[in-house]
Write a protein that holds these residues in place. Structure first.
Motif, PDB file in Angstrom:
ATOM      1  N   GLU A   2      17.085 -38.206 -15.816  1.00  9.11           N
ATOM      2  CA  GLU A   2      16.233 -39.389 -15.889  1.00  9.11           C
ATOM      3  C   GLU A   2      14.966 -39.213 -15.070  1.00  9.11           C
ATOM      4  N   ILE A   3      15.039 -38.398 -14.018  1.00 10.16           N
ATOM      5  CA  ILE A   3      13.879 -38.189 -13.155  1.00 10.16           C
ATOM      6  C   ILE A   3      12.760 -37.467 -13.903  1.00 10.16           C
ATOM      7  N   LEU A   4      13.110 -36.655 -14.912  1.00  9.21           N
ATOM      8  CA  LEU A   4      12.078 -35.974 -15.684  1.00  9.21           C
ATOM      9  C   LEU A   4      11.196 -36.952 -16.437  1.00  9.21           C
ATOM     10  N   ILE A   6      10.038 -39.543 -15.253  1.00 13.49           N
ATOM     11  CA  ILE A   6       9.029 -39.998 -14.289  1.00 13.49           C
ATOM     12  C   ILE A   6       8.141 -38.842 -13.861  1.00 13.49           C
ATOM     13  N   LEU A   7       8.747 -37.682 -13.572  1.00 13.59           N
ATOM     14  CA  LEU A   7       7.991 -36.561 -13.030  1.00 13.59           C
ATOM     15  C   LEU A   7       7.004 -35.957 -14.022  1.00 13.59           C
ATOM     16  N   SER A  11       3.064 -35.751 -13.205  1.00 11.10           N
ATOM     17  CA  SER A  11       2.412 -34.451 -13.089  1.00 11.10           C
ATOM     18  C   SER A  11       1.244 -34.332 -14.070  1.00 11.10           C
TER      19      SER A  11
END
Length: 52
Positions: A2-4, A6-7, A11
């Protein structure tokens, strides 16, 4: 995973900001005379007081 979610957008946003800053620097001629700057470091003249 799930963090991908956001990241990746963060980026891409930061990369876009960096690219925009680079193009702004090129447009405003920030990199006009790199050789003059390199030579200015090596001179013995001081820029503290302007010459009369």
């Amino acid at each position: 995973m799930e963090i991908l979610g956001i990241l990746i957008p963060v980026s891409l946003l930061l990369g876009g900001i960096g690219l925009a800053a680079f193009f702004w620097a090129m447009r405003t001629r920030q990199f006009e005379d790199p050789q003059g700057d390199a030579n200015r470091i090596l001179t013995k003249d001081w820029d503290d007081k302007p010459r009369p």
